[in-house]
Structure formats: C-alpha cells, structure tokens
Design an enzyme around this catalytic site. Structure first.
Site, PDB file in Angstrom:
ATOM      1  N   ASP A  77     -34.643 -18.407 -27.113  1.00  0.00           N
ATOM      2  CA  ASP A  77     -34.613 -17.638 -25.543  1.00  0.00           C
ATOM      3  C   ASP A  77     -35.858 -17.200 -25.030  1.00  0.00           C
ATOM      4  O   ASP A  77     -36.051 -17.334 -23.808  1.00  0.00           O
ATOM      5  CB  ASP A  77     -33.600 -16.333 -25.572  1.00  0.00           C
ATOM      6  N   THR A  85     -20.637 -10.984 -18.035  1.00  0.00           N
ATOM      7  CA  THR A  85     -21.539  -9.627 -17.673  1.00  0.00           C
ATOM      8  C   THR A  85     -22.311  -9.718 -16.208  1.00  0.00           C
ATOM      9  O   THR A  85     -22.114  -8.663 -15.723  1.00  0.00           O
ATOM     10  CB  THR A  85     -22.519  -9.718 -18.962  1.00  0.00           C
ATOM     11  N   GLU A  99     -34.273 -15.886 -10.134  1.00  0.00           N
ATOM     12  CA  GLU A  99     -35.004 -14.658 -10.377  1.00  0.00           C
ATOM     13  C   GLU A  99     -34.556 -13.815 -11.783  1.00  0.00           C
ATOM     14  O   GLU A  99     -35.307 -13.462 -12.425  1.00  0.00           O
ATOM     15  CB  GLU A  99     -34.934 -13.481  -9.376  1.00  0.00           C
ATOM     16  N   GLY A 138     -24.526  -5.479 -27.508  1.00  0.00           N
ATOM     17  CA  GLY A 138     -24.082  -6.344 -26.573  1.00  0.00           C
ATOM     18  C   GLY A 138     -25.485  -6.818 -26.093  1.00  0.00           C
ATOM     19  O   GLY A 138     -25.585  -7.659 -24.814  1.00  0.00           O
ATOM     20  N   GLU A 161     -27.409 -12.959 -27.228  1.00  0.00           N
ATOM     21  CA  GLU A 161     -26.610 -13.935 -26.784  1.00  0.00           C
ATOM     22  C   GLU A 161     -25.504 -14.246 -27.501  1.00  0.00           C
ATOM     23  O   GLU A 161     -25.518 -13.734 -28.829  1.00  0.00           O
ATOM     24  CB  GLU A 161     -27.616 -15.270 -26.944  1.00  0.00           C
ATOM     25  N   LYS A 165     -37.578 -18.918 -21.409  1.00  0.00           N
ATOM     26  CA  LYS A 165     -38.167 -18.001 -20.332  1.00  0.00           C
ATOM     27  C   LYS A 165     -39.955 -18.402 -19.957  1.00  0.00           C
ATOM     28  O   LYS A 165     -40.311 -18.275 -18.849  1.00  0.00           O
ATOM     29  CB  LYS A 165     -37.936 -16.435 -20.611  1.00  0.00           C
ATOM     30  N   VAL A 219     -35.535 -15.010 -16.075  1.00  0.00           N
ATOM     31  CA  VAL A 219     -36.430 -14.262 -16.891  1.00  0.00           C
ATOM     32  C   VAL A 219     -36.624 -12.756 -16.537  1.00  0.00           C
ATOM     33  O   VAL A 219     -36.719 -12.374 -15.723  1.00  0.00           O
ATOM     34  CB  VAL A 219     -37.963 -14.916 -16.552  1.00  0.00           C
TER      35      VAL A 219
HETATM   36  P1  NAP Z   1     -20.620 -14.327 -20.042  1.00  0.00           P
HETATM   37  O1  NAP Z   1     -20.672 -12.787 -20.013  1.00  0.00           O
HETATM   38  O2  NAP Z   1     -20.262 -14.896 -21.330  1.00  0.00           O
HETATM   39  O3  NAP Z   1     -19.675 -14.759 -18.694  1.00  0.00           O
HETATM   40  C1  NAP Z   1     -19.858 -16.158 -18.596  1.00  0.00           C
HETATM   41  C2  NAP Z   1     -18.762 -16.441 -17.520  1.00  0.00           C
HETATM   42  O4  NAP Z   1     -18.653 -17.784 -17.103  1.00  0.00           O
HETATM   43  C3  NAP Z   1     -17.144 -15.849 -17.870  1.00  0.00           C
HETATM   44  O5  NAP Z   1     -16.850 -15.470 -16.806  1.00  0.00           O
HETATM   45  C4  NAP Z   1     -16.227 -17.275 -18.028  1.00  0.00           C
HETATM   46  O6  NAP Z   1     -15.065 -17.434 -17.513  1.00  0.00           O
HETATM   47  C5  NAP Z   1     -17.404 -18.470 -17.181  1.00  0.00           C
HETATM   48  N1  NAP Z   1     -17.450 -19.655 -17.735  1.00  0.00           N
HETATM   49  C6  NAP Z   1     -18.110 -19.932 -18.848  1.00  0.00           C
HETATM   50  N2  NAP Z   1     -17.898 -21.479 -18.859  1.00  0.00           N
HETATM   51  C7  NAP Z   1     -17.000 -21.725 -17.898  1.00  0.00           C
HETATM   52  C8  NAP Z   1     -16.847 -23.130 -17.539  1.00  0.00           C
HETATM   53  N3  NAP Z   1     -17.025 -24.155 -18.324  1.00  0.00           N
HETATM   54  N4  NAP Z   1     -16.018 -23.027 -16.387  1.00  0.00           N
HETATM   55  C9  NAP Z   1     -15.777 -22.029 -15.785  1.00  0.00           C
HETATM   56  N5  NAP Z   1     -16.083 -20.828 -16.075  1.00  0.00           N
HETATM   57  C10 NAP Z   1     -17.074 -20.535 -17.217  1.00  0.00           C
HETATM   58  O7  NAP Z   1     -22.081 -14.611 -19.692  1.00  0.00           O
HETATM   59  P2  NAP Z   1     -23.469 -13.778 -19.143  1.00  0.00           P
HETATM   60  O8  NAP Z   1     -23.521 -12.637 -20.118  1.00  0.00           O
HETATM   61  O9  NAP Z   1     -22.739 -13.139 -17.820  1.00  0.00           O
HETATM   62  O10 NAP Z   1     -24.654 -14.838 -18.959  1.00  0.00           O
HETATM   63  C11 NAP Z   1     -24.465 -15.590 -17.517  1.00  0.00           C
HETATM   64  C12 NAP Z   1     -25.751 -16.503 -17.669  1.00  0.00           C
HETATM   65  O11 NAP Z   1     -26.791 -15.380 -17.229  1.00  0.00           O
HETATM   66  C13 NAP Z   1     -26.291 -17.179 -18.755  1.00  0.00           C
HETATM   67  O12 NAP Z   1     -26.934 -18.102 -18.391  1.00  0.00           O
HETATM   68  C14 NAP Z   1     -27.148 -16.052 -19.475  1.00  0.00           C
HETATM   69  O13 NAP Z   1     -28.266 -16.873 -20.274  1.00  0.00           O
HETATM   70  C15 NAP Z   1     -27.715 -15.575 -18.091  1.00  0.00           C
HETATM   71  N6  NAP Z   1     -28.377 -14.233 -18.441  1.00  0.00           N
HETATM   72  C16 NAP Z   1     -27.449 -13.209 -18.770  1.00  0.00           C
HETATM   73  C17 NAP Z   1     -27.940 -11.900 -18.926  1.00  0.00           C
HETATM   74  C18 NAP Z   1     -27.325 -10.777 -19.412  1.00  0.00           C
HETATM   75  O14 NAP Z   1     -27.587  -9.734 -19.500  1.00  0.00           O
HETATM   76  N7  NAP Z   1     -26.172 -11.231 -20.008  1.00  0.00           N
HETATM   77  C19 NAP Z   1     -29.386 -11.645 -18.450  1.00  0.00           C
HETATM   78  C20 NAP Z   1     -29.997 -12.499 -18.071  1.00  0.00           C
HETATM   79  C21 NAP Z   1     -29.550 -13.855 -17.641  1.00  0.00           C
HETATM   80  P3  NAP Z   1     -14.154 -16.384 -18.437  1.00  0.00           P
HETATM   81  O15 NAP Z   1     -14.322 -15.131 -18.076  1.00  0.00           O
HETATM   82  O16 NAP Z   1     -12.607 -16.883 -17.960  1.00  0.00           O
HETATM   83  O17 NAP Z   1     -14.308 -16.749 -19.827  1.00  0.00           O
HETATM   84  N1  HSE Z   2     -30.268 -12.136 -24.982  1.00  0.00           N
HETATM   85  C1  HSE Z   2     -31.177 -11.841 -24.124  1.00  0.00           C
HETATM   86  C2  HSE Z   2     -32.185 -10.898 -24.568  1.00  0.00           C
HETATM   87  C3  HSE Z   2     -30.530 -11.521 -22.874  1.00  0.00           C
HETATM   88  O1  HSE Z   2     -31.910 -10.192 -25.563  1.00  0.00           O
HETATM   89  O2  HSE Z   2     -33.087 -10.514 -23.904  1.00  0.00           O
HETATM   90  C4  HSE Z   2     -31.237 -11.748 -21.445  1.00  0.00           C
HETATM   91  O3  HSE Z   2     -31.871 -12.879 -21.200  1.00  0.00           O
END
Ligand code: NAP
Ligand code: HSE
Length: 430
Positions: free
Chosen positions: A204, A15, A132, A190, A193, A208, A135
């Site tokens: 979570d 994402t 940045e 979506g 987590e 933060k 959180v």
């Molecule tokens: P995600 O959609 O699950 O994507 C994870 C990515 O990392 C995928 O491309 C996956 O590869 C890759 N990956 C995971 N484990 C790996 C490993 N061991 N080796 C190599 N590649 C690996 O996660 P996300 O939602 O983008 O979140 C990423 C981070 O941002 C997390 O720490 C999350 O807490 C943080 N975050 C997310 C959001 C949000 O809105 N989603 C907001 C704030 C912070 P594949 O594609 O090949 O599976």
């Molecule tokens: N699962 C988290 C939330 C995503 O609902 O706020 C961003 O950290």
C-alpha cells in the site's frame, strides 16, 4: 459545469463514500459560499442495495447497481470512484472519461498499476482525473506537489504513508507487544485494508510512493522496480535494541534523486529518536520532502478514515467544479510521463544495522569485524549482550555509510560461519 448545482455520481458508499456524503451534508452552506454552487449526490452505485447504511443522503438520491446510470446521465458532472479494487474501477473510470465526465478517485492501487493509461485518456479528453485522497488520506500532499511546490526540483521524499504499519510499529515500541497481537488490534480498529498484507508488506505504501514520484519528478517509476520490504519480520528484540541505541524503527517510503537517477523503496528503517519523522506515532501519516528552493517541508495528519479521506475527495470535487480551465492531472504537460532512470538498488548507500546471533567463543567478534573490513564497511557502534550462559548471543553492529552491494556480500559471507546460529538481521539507518 456552469449550472448552480454540480451533480455527482458516486460509486461506493463504504468508509470513504459515507464520509464524503456526511461532509457534503454538514458543510453545505460553507461549500456554497466557496463555490457559488451547491453539490448534489444524484446517484450512488453500490454492490448491495439492501445493505443497511449509516448515512442517509437526500430522499431523492437514487441508488443503483448499474454503472450505466452514472455514465449515461447527462446531468452528472463528476463521477466519484470510491469502490476500491482494480477491475471494476478501471472500467468505470475509463468509461466515465470516454463519456466526457471528469473523475475523482481515492484508489491508489489502481493509479499505481494503471495510472499512465488513465491519465493519457484524461489528457486526450481534456478532462480532470483528480486523486488527492489516494495518498495519505486527509493530508493535502497531491495538491502540494502539483501546485504549491511546482517550482521546485524535489531532491528527496521520505514518508510514513501507511497508518496500519505505523500503528503497529508504534505499539510494538511503546508497549513491547509482538507483531501478531498488534496487527489484530489494528484490524479491530479498522485501520487495515481488507487484505492487511497490502499494509504490512509495504505494498500500500509502495502504491502511494509511485503516485508521489510521478508528481515530484514527472516520471513513471514502475511498481516492480521499487525495493519493497514490509514489517512482518520485524522483531520486538530489534525494536528494543534500536531504542537503546537511540533509534526508532519505522516503515518508510523513500525516493532520493542523485545525478538524474532515482532510487525508491519502502522498507523498515532505523530513524534517530530526534528525527522529526520518529515522532509520528499511531495511525498518523507524514511526509517530509526536500525542495531545491523551499528546503524541507513536512506534512502531518490522518492518512485514513471516513472524514479525513472524505475531506480530500471533496477538495478535488470543489477544484473540478470551480474552473473551466484545462485540468491539471499529473502536474506536467506530457500526455504520458517518461520512465525514470533508476539507480540499481545494489549501488545505493546507507548506514546499516546488522544483528548476528552467534556462539559466544573467542575470535567470533574478530571474524565478523574482519569481513566487514574486507568489504569496506566501517563500524560505528557495536554491542554484545549475554542473556544466559552457554546460549547464543546477539551482536549488533551499527555501521557508517556503505554501499548496499557490500553490505549484502558481507552478510552472505558472515552467515556461512559455523558460529552463526540464525539468519542475520539487517536494516537501513536513515
Ligand atoms: P469500503 O468501505 O470497502 O467501501 C467500498 C464501497 O464500494 C461499498 O459501498 C461497496 O458497496 C462499493 N463497491 C465495491 N465494489 C463494487 C462494485 N463492483 N460495484 C458497485 N459497488 C461496489 O472501501 P473504502 O475503505 O471506503 O475505500 C474506498 C477507496 O478509497 C479504496 O480505493 C481505498 O483504497 C481508498 N482509500 C480508503 C481510505 C480509508 O480510510 N478507508 C483512505 C484512503 C483511500 P456495498 O456497500 O454495497 O458493499
Ligand atoms: N490501509 C491504509 C493505511 C488506509 O493503513 O494507511 C489508507 O490508505
């Protein structure tokens, strides 16, 4: 980083990684105008090379499953960790810093659990470790605390830091739906987590909060010293009753400083409907803080999602690309931040909401009120509702401020009365 191109090594194209790549592509002229350099995603590490992707970096972007291709490439200036989890990113970031590369991450769980060791390593190496996006997604709270409000002593922070939990509480309030039904909706949209327990049990938001406490106070507040209650036990009945009293129930993350002691926790709490945070609905996040010079400041925005979170990641990349000055990772000069002096949770003072389900007979109200009086808890409002003759009735008390240990002791005494039919329900009132 004096060249005209800044090369990025990206771990994770999910994402947030996809959002980052999209913004770099769409805003490339704008970025160059601000930076005087271009950004190039040189190598992307993923788990599965064959997975179909919804973003398409430039044709010469190299995909790999081998961490060494990010770490040992002398062209790569900044490693961007957007994979999530703990073990893999901990190893990646440690090795990237050891290899002399600055790091950007969105990983709040990792920073909350292992931040001190990673910041210490970054300080030893004089490298940036920026976060940045960790959180409140797109809301620029890290930079705000680290730079914009650096001259203030922060008296308190109250935040809605989890979009999933806020969406659930908002839908339950507005549509009268039950917890399980709304959680399923949040997952379908979506917001949650991969493991929604992190969202609904307050973990979570707690991750933060630990990060914000470091930035606001220059102190480490270990996760296991936080009070953490989630929203999985919140009942529609209390949401509706709270509304009748003029309150909303929200999952709040809060830190308060008093006489050098910190109290911090994540809990569902009643907020007056005219409180500025009570109006933050749906998956939105917000942070209200109180600085000793600036007074109250509130930030509001999208706490998750590809573009909002990618926007925050990109801000860190630009900051690290722009300067050869020593990086400012924690906002403080110490290599390792000292531990916070923590106020024991039982000594905290709040107003309280109590609901007792009782047999409807003479003397019940007097007995409960007597126990509250014994523990020095003053009643502000009370209501009893009869729904069906001969059934148990709920009695709700809203109290004036009382110490938590008195509130707990009163609940322990009252729940033993033979006329009490169910475990008492208790919330803080903010
Ligand atoms: P995600 O959609 O699950 O994507 C994870 C990515 O990392 C995928 O491309 C996956 O590869 C890759 N990956 C995971 N484990 C790996 C490993 N061991 N080796 C190599 N590649 C690996 O996660 P996300 O939602 O983008 O979140 C990423 C981070 O941002 C997390 O720490 C999350 O807490 C943080 N975050 C997310 C959001 C949000 O809105 N989603 C907001 C704030 C912070 P594949 O594609 O090949 O599976
Ligand atoms: N699962 C988290 C939330 C995503 O609902 O706020 C961003 O950290």
């Amino acid at each position: 980083m004096k060249d005209s191109v800044i090369h990025l090594g990206l771990a994770g194209l999910g994402t947030v990684g996809s959002g980052l790549v999209k913004i770099i592509q769409e805003n490339s002229d704008w970025i160059t105008r601000r930076l005087g350099k271009t950004l190039k995603v040189k190598t992307i590490m993923v788990r599965d090379l064959d997975k179909p992707r919804n973003v398409h970096p430039s044709p010469d972007t190299h995909f790999t499953t081998n961490m060494d291709e990010l770490l040992h490439d002398p062209d790569i200036d900044i490693v961007v960790e957007l994979a999530g989890g703990i073990d893999f990113p901990r190893q990646l970031i440690t090795r990237a810093l050891s290899a002399g590369k600055s790091v950007v991450t969105a990983n709040k769980a990792l920073l909350a659990e292992h931040g001190p060791e990673l910041f210490e390593l970054a300080a030893q190496k004089n490298l940036g470790l920026y976060y940045e996006a960790s959180v409140a997604g797109g809301i620029p709270i890290i930079q705000t605390l680290k730079e914009s409000l650096a001259g203030n002593k922060i008296k308190s922070i109250t935040g809605i830091l989890n979009g999933t939990a806020n969406f659930i509480m908002s839908e339950m309030s507005e549509k009268g739906e039950d917890f399980a039904a709304v959680l399923a909706k949040a997952q379908a949209k979506g917001y949650a987590e991969a493991d929604p327990t992190l969202d609904i049990e307050g973990i979570d938001a707690a991750h933060k909060l630990v990060i914000l406490i470091r930035l606001a106070y220059g102190l480490d507040f270990p996760m296991d010293r936080l009070t953490i209650n989630g929203i999985s036990q919140v009942e529609q009945f209390d949401i509706a009753l709270a509304q009748e009293f003029g309150y909303r129930i929200k999952l709040l993350a809060q830190v308060r400083e008093k006489s050098g002691l910190l109290h911090a926790g994540v809990y569902p709490a009643l907020l007056r409907q005219d409180h500025i945070l009570a109006k933050v609905d749906g998956p939105f996040n917000s942070i209200l803080l109180d600085g000793n010079a600036v007074g109250p400041v509130m930030l509001y925005g999208q706490g998750a999602g590809d573009l909002p979170t990618g926007s925050a990641v990109l801000a860190d990349i630009l900051a690290l690309s722009r300067t050869d000055c020593p990086p400012n990772n924690t906002g403080f000069l110490e290599t390792r931040l000292p531990l916070a002096d923590i106020l024991a949770p039982e000594l905290t003072v709040f107003r309280h909401y109590f609901r007792f389900t009782v047999v409807d007979r003479p003397g019940v109200m007097a007995s409960i009120a007597g126990v509250l009086g014994e523990y020095n808890i003053s009643i502000a409002q009370v209501v009893q509702r009869q729904y069906a003759p001969d059934a148990g009735v709920p009695i709700v008390f809203l109290t004036h401020s009382a110490q938590m240990k008195n509130a707990m002791a009163a609940l322990d005494t009252i729940k033993e009365f033979s006329f009490v039919l169910a475990p008492p329900v208790h919330y803080r009132i903010i």
